[in-house]
Design an enzyme around this catalytic site. Sequence first.
Site, PDB file in Angstrom:
ATOM      1  N   ASN A   9      35.431   6.235 -51.564  1.00  0.00           N
ATOM      2  CA  ASN A   9      36.464   6.793 -52.450  1.00  0.00           C
ATOM      3  C   ASN A   9      37.813   6.335 -51.892  1.00  0.00           C
ATOM      4  OD1 ASN A   9      38.259   8.307 -53.922  1.00  0.00           O
ATOM      5  ND2 ASN A   9      37.755  10.258 -52.934  1.00  0.00           N
ATOM      6  N   TRP A  10      38.402   5.366 -52.567  1.00  0.00           N
ATOM      7  CA  TRP A  10      39.674   4.815 -52.066  1.00  0.00           C
ATOM      8  C   TRP A  10      40.823   5.801 -52.263  1.00  0.00           C
ATOM      9  CZ3 TRP A  10      40.045  -1.032 -53.955  1.00  0.00           C
ATOM     10  CH2 TRP A  10      39.011  -1.759 -53.363  1.00  0.00           C
ATOM     11  N   LYS A  11      40.606   6.862 -53.030  1.00  0.00           N
ATOM     12  CA  LYS A  11      41.689   7.781 -53.405  1.00  0.00           C
ATOM     13  C   LYS A  11      42.859   6.970 -53.997  1.00  0.00           C
ATOM     14  CE  LYS A  11      40.300  10.814 -49.657  1.00  0.00           C
ATOM     15  NZ  LYS A  11      40.343  12.235 -49.359  1.00  0.00           N
ATOM     16  N   HIS A  95      36.310  16.164 -57.649  1.00  0.00           N
ATOM     17  CA  HIS A  95      36.736  16.028 -56.256  1.00  0.00           C
ATOM     18  C   HIS A  95      37.681  17.188 -55.920  1.00  0.00           C
ATOM     19  CE1 HIS A  95      38.642  14.505 -52.629  1.00  0.00           C
ATOM     20  NE2 HIS A  95      37.600  13.694 -52.509  1.00  0.00           N
ATOM     21  N   GLU A  97      40.350  17.355 -54.401  1.00  0.00           N
ATOM     22  CA  GLU A  97      41.781  17.088 -54.622  1.00  0.00           C
ATOM     23  C   GLU A  97      42.143  17.285 -56.101  1.00  0.00           C
ATOM     24  OE1 GLU A  97      41.808  13.286 -52.623  1.00  0.00           O
ATOM     25  OE2 GLU A  97      41.422  14.338 -50.747  1.00  0.00           O
ATOM     26  N   GLU A 166      30.972  18.305 -50.356  1.00  0.00           N
ATOM     27  CA  GLU A 166      32.143  17.956 -49.558  1.00  0.00           C
ATOM     28  C   GLU A 166      32.871  19.239 -49.158  1.00  0.00           C
ATOM     29  OE1 GLU A 166      33.535  13.687 -50.321  1.00  0.00           O
ATOM     30  OE2 GLU A 166      34.512  14.955 -51.783  1.00  0.00           O
ATOM     31  N   GLY A 172      39.384  14.525 -44.977  1.00  0.00           N
ATOM     32  CA  GLY A 172      40.633  13.956 -44.481  1.00  0.00           C
ATOM     33  C   GLY A 172      41.185  14.675 -43.258  1.00  0.00           C
ATOM     34  N   SER A 208      35.146  13.376 -43.707  1.00  0.00           N
ATOM     35  CA  SER A 208      35.378  12.716 -42.421  1.00  0.00           C
ATOM     36  C   SER A 208      34.140  11.987 -41.885  1.00  0.00           C
ATOM     37  CB  SER A 208      35.918  13.713 -41.390  1.00  0.00           C
ATOM     38  OG  SER A 208      37.174  14.227 -41.822  1.00  0.00           O
ATOM     39  N   GLY A 229      35.872   8.791 -47.756  1.00  0.00           N
ATOM     40  CA  GLY A 229      37.255   8.588 -48.158  1.00  0.00           C
ATOM     41  C   GLY A 229      37.955   7.606 -47.239  1.00  0.00           C
ATOM     42  N   GLY A 230      38.729   8.135 -46.291  1.00  0.00           N
ATOM     43  CA  GLY A 230      39.573   7.301 -45.435  1.00  0.00           C
ATOM     44  C   GLY A 230      38.862   6.099 -44.830  1.00  0.00           C
TER      45      GLY A 230
HETATM   46  C1  PEP Z   1      36.696  12.081 -49.893  1.00  0.00           C
HETATM   47  O1  PEP Z   1      37.803  11.763 -50.268  1.00  0.00           O
HETATM   48  O2  PEP Z   1      35.787  12.289 -50.719  1.00  0.00           O
HETATM   49  C2  PEP Z   1      36.455  12.229 -48.461  1.00  0.00           C
HETATM   50  C3  PEP Z   1      35.289  12.679 -48.055  1.00  0.00           C
HETATM   51  O3  PEP Z   1      37.486  11.892 -47.642  1.00  0.00           O
HETATM   52  P1  PEP Z   1      37.410  11.641 -46.047  1.00  0.00           P
HETATM   53  O4  PEP Z   1      36.178  10.793 -45.785  1.00  0.00           O
HETATM   54  O5  PEP Z   1      38.682  10.913 -45.723  1.00  0.00           O
HETATM   55  O6  PEP Z   1      37.292  12.965 -45.396  1.00  0.00           O
END
Ligand code: PEP
Length: 244
Positions: A9-11, A95, A97, A166, A172, A208, A229-230
Amino acid sequence: MREKLVVGNWKMNGGLASNARLLDRLTSEWQPSEGRSLAVCVPFPYLGQAQAALAATSIAWGAQNVSANAPGAFTGDVAAGMLVEFGCRYVLVGHSERRQIHGESDRDVAAKAAAALDARLTPIVCIGETLAERDAGSTEAVVMRQLRAVVDALGPKLQKIVLAYEPVWAIGTGRTATPSQAQDVHALLRAALARADAPDVRILYGGSVKAANAAALFAMSDVDGGLVGGASLDANEFLAIARA
Ligand code: PEP
């Protein structure tokens, strides 16, 4: 046997040049193999770039949101059929966010999942509790409420979704759920899916995930891969997670 799936997930990150470098690394270094697959969910403006780079590869792509509505007067929204035109296989819905920043409700998320399925996209439905909810002992109640909305809206089509657990406190933050914390919730979700006649829905863990913790998380019996994500913005990390 459920196929393992890792989704990046590039966000709201990226740019044409950095995307090209990342996609080039993924396409040249990812070796397709039985039982595991890889996908990236990119911002809307980069769907054409992802399609051009990935069309001839085994890596799938998708978007990070979709409207529940058919095309029409919904300024700023994107319809499921538009994502199909760009070759998307997946779309993230719900998600945290989007739930937190945009106020999406369980019902909104379920309606988006239904719209995606109607267009033959696979929705990756994200659910998870906040830290306050975990500390209050309500993790199970929260994820079951979030899942119930989707179960009720989709009926037999539930079998076609991917679910992502999640925990919001792990997204994040660098604070990952331990493999057993993840497995405990995944087992509850698996049982609920089985009761709804959808025992084979894949359940990804997100929060994470990194190269250093992916193998231990993915070794859990009800963890079918990860939503990343990141770390999905770093080719070395993302490839190492996918290989785990
Ligand atoms: C996400 O955005 O779905 C996510 C899990 O982010 P991260 O891996 O950065 O925690």
